[in-house]
Design a protein around this motif. Sequence first.
Motif, PDB file in Angstrom:
ATOM      1  N   UNK A  82      54.881  44.895  42.025  1.00 36.60           N
ATOM      2  CA  UNK A  82      53.618  44.294  42.472  1.00 36.60           C
ATOM      3  C   UNK A  82      52.771  45.350  43.172  1.00 36.60           C
ATOM      4  N   UNK A  83      51.482  45.481  42.845  1.00 35.24           N
ATOM      5  CA  UNK A  83      50.656  46.498  43.468  1.00 35.24           C
ATOM      6  C   UNK A  83      50.500  46.261  44.960  1.00 35.24           C
ATOM      7  N   UNK A  84      50.366  47.352  45.690  1.00 37.54           N
ATOM      8  CA  UNK A  84      50.212  47.268  47.132  1.00 37.54           C
ATOM      9  C   UNK A  84      48.884  46.601  47.473  1.00 37.54           C
ATOM     10  N   UNK A  85      48.943  45.665  48.445  1.00 41.34           N
ATOM     11  CA  UNK A  85      47.740  44.974  48.882  1.00 41.34           C
ATOM     12  C   UNK A  85      47.053  45.821  49.944  1.00 41.34           C
ATOM     13  N   UNK A  86      45.777  46.130  49.716  1.00 37.98           N
ATOM     14  CA  UNK A  86      44.997  46.943  50.639  1.00 37.98           C
ATOM     15  C   UNK A  86      44.324  46.027  51.653  1.00 37.98           C
ATOM     16  N   UNK A  87      44.435  46.346  52.944  1.00 33.34           N
ATOM     17  CA  UNK A  87      43.658  45.618  53.952  1.00 33.34           C
ATOM     18  C   UNK A  87      44.352  44.432  54.563  1.00 33.34           C
TER      19      UNK A  87
ATOM     20  N   UNK B   4      40.769  40.518  51.345  1.00 31.24           N
ATOM     21  CA  UNK B   4      40.317  41.838  51.791  1.00 31.24           C
ATOM     22  C   UNK B   4      40.640  42.892  50.749  1.00 31.24           C
ATOM     23  N   UNK B   5      41.833  42.759  50.159  1.00 28.03           N
ATOM     24  CA  UNK B   5      42.247  43.687  49.117  1.00 28.03           C
ATOM     25  C   UNK B   5      41.258  43.675  47.950  1.00 28.03           C
ATOM     26  N   UNK B   6      40.902  42.489  47.485  1.00 26.78           N
ATOM     27  CA  UNK B   6      39.981  42.373  46.358  1.00 26.78           C
ATOM     28  C   UNK B   6      38.620  42.981  46.702  1.00 26.78           C
ATOM     29  N   UNK B   7      38.139  42.729  47.912  1.00 26.95           N
ATOM     30  CA  UNK B   7      36.845  43.254  48.314  1.00 26.95           C
ATOM     31  C   UNK B   7      36.878  44.777  48.398  1.00 26.95           C
ATOM     32  N   UNK B   8      37.960  45.325  48.927  1.00 32.01           N
ATOM     33  CA  UNK B   8      38.043  46.773  49.049  1.00 32.01           C
ATOM     34  C   UNK B   8      38.205  47.444  47.686  1.00 32.01           C
ATOM     35  N   UNK B   9      38.929  46.794  46.777  1.00 32.70           N
ATOM     36  CA  UNK B   9      39.031  47.327  45.421  1.00 32.70           C
ATOM     37  C   UNK B   9      37.650  47.341  44.764  1.00 32.70           C
TER      38      UNK B   9
ATOM     39  N   UNK C 277      38.319  52.895  32.071  1.00 33.31           N
ATOM     40  CA  UNK C 277      39.416  53.784  32.459  1.00 33.31           C
ATOM     41  C   UNK C 277      38.914  54.927  33.330  1.00 33.31           C
ATOM     42  N   UNK C 278      37.733  55.448  33.019  1.00 32.91           N
ATOM     43  CA  UNK C 278      37.170  56.528  33.815  1.00 32.91           C
ATOM     44  C   UNK C 278      36.812  56.075  35.223  1.00 32.91           C
ATOM     45  N   UNK C 279      36.238  54.883  35.342  1.00 35.17           N
ATOM     46  CA  UNK C 279      35.899  54.345  36.665  1.00 35.17           C
ATOM     47  C   UNK C 279      37.176  54.060  37.454  1.00 35.17           C
ATOM     48  N   UNK C 280      38.173  53.479  36.777  1.00 40.35           N
ATOM     49  CA  UNK C 280      39.442  53.177  37.451  1.00 40.35           C
ATOM     50  C   UNK C 280      40.084  54.443  38.005  1.00 40.35           C
ATOM     51  N   UNK C 281      40.091  55.504  37.208  1.00 40.36           N
ATOM     52  CA  UNK C 281      40.685  56.759  37.651  1.00 40.36           C
ATOM     53  C   UNK C 281      39.923  57.331  38.843  1.00 40.36           C
ATOM     54  N   UNK C 282      38.608  57.298  38.787  1.00 40.32           N
ATOM     55  CA  UNK C 282      37.799  57.842  39.884  1.00 40.32           C
ATOM     56  C   UNK C 282      37.956  57.019  41.156  1.00 40.32           C
ATOM     57  N   UNK C 283      38.204  55.714  40.995  1.00 44.29           N
ATOM     58  CA  UNK C 283      38.352  54.830  42.153  1.00 44.29           C
ATOM     59  C   UNK C 283      39.774  54.805  42.692  1.00 44.29           C
ATOM     60  N   UNK C 284      40.709  55.407  41.951  1.00 39.73           N
ATOM     61  CA  UNK C 284      42.104  55.348  42.368  1.00 39.73           C
ATOM     62  C   UNK C 284      42.697  53.967  42.197  1.00 39.73           C
ATOM     63  N   UNK C 285      42.250  53.269  41.163  1.00 38.55           N
ATOM     64  CA  UNK C 285      42.706  51.899  40.888  1.00 38.55           C
ATOM     65  C   UNK C 285      43.453  51.892  39.569  1.00 38.55           C
ATOM     66  N   UNK C 286      44.563  51.185  39.500  1.00 41.50           N
ATOM     67  CA  UNK C 286      45.312  51.090  38.259  1.00 41.50           C
ATOM     68  C   UNK C 286      44.514  50.389  37.171  1.00 41.50           C
ATOM     69  N   UNK C 287      44.752  50.757  35.937  1.00 36.45           N
ATOM     70  CA  UNK C 287      43.985  50.173  34.832  1.00 36.45           C
ATOM     71  C   UNK C 287      44.212  48.670  34.730  1.00 36.45           C
ATOM     72  N   UNK C 288      45.436  48.210  34.965  1.00 37.10           N
ATOM     73  CA  UNK C 288      45.693  46.770  34.886  1.00 37.10           C
ATOM     74  C   UNK C 288      44.921  46.027  35.975  1.00 37.10           C
TER      75      UNK C 288
END
Length: 202
Positions: A1-6, A11-16, A39-50
């Motif tokens: 399960x991906x780590x929840x930010x915030x 909060x996690x969804x908003x920060x993503x 995929x390019x935006x995901x990589x630049x944002x540090x967010x997994x593609x899924x």
Amino acid sequence: MPKVIGGSLATHREQVRERVFGALREQLYGRGFESVTLSGVAAAAGVGRSAMYNHFPDRQALLVAFVEAEAARYVADLDAALAGARSPAERLAIFARIQLRRLAEFHLPPGQALAGALDPQAYRRIAAHADPIGDRLTAILTDGALDGSLSGDDPAVLAGLVSAALSSRKIVEVPAAELDETVETAVRAVLRMVAPSTVPLG
């Protein structure tokens, strides 16, 4: 399960979303919409593609969500700036200045080019965000007509003319060192465009 930010899912969804929008903003301003990929935006944002696809199923959905967020922030900033103005002419100058600054920063393709890049439903959703901005311009011109400080011609017609003038990218496509002077020249021209008529026409 991906780590929840915030600390919470909301909060996690908003920060993503903020990280994704920040990455998209840089790519739009730097290269334009045609170069954007999820995929390019995901990589630049540090967010997994899924995770990216869970939030935004395609790049059109991403662009619409981004424009909605940017429009809400822009309208709030515009209202805050206009609140301190003392007259319709001052409000119009502020409006024109902010619009031109925004145009200088925002690199989405204009008009028909954007319409061609998006499906009709996505384009209508984006175009709808121009309505609150146009309403504020019409209100400024209406107030100016009522107190005689601006032209008494139909505010809706004048709003269309002013909007068209302020949407021309040629105005702001100048070297950075010349932008301030160019914007102020354009603001003065807009004020002259809607100044009260002192000479009968026709």
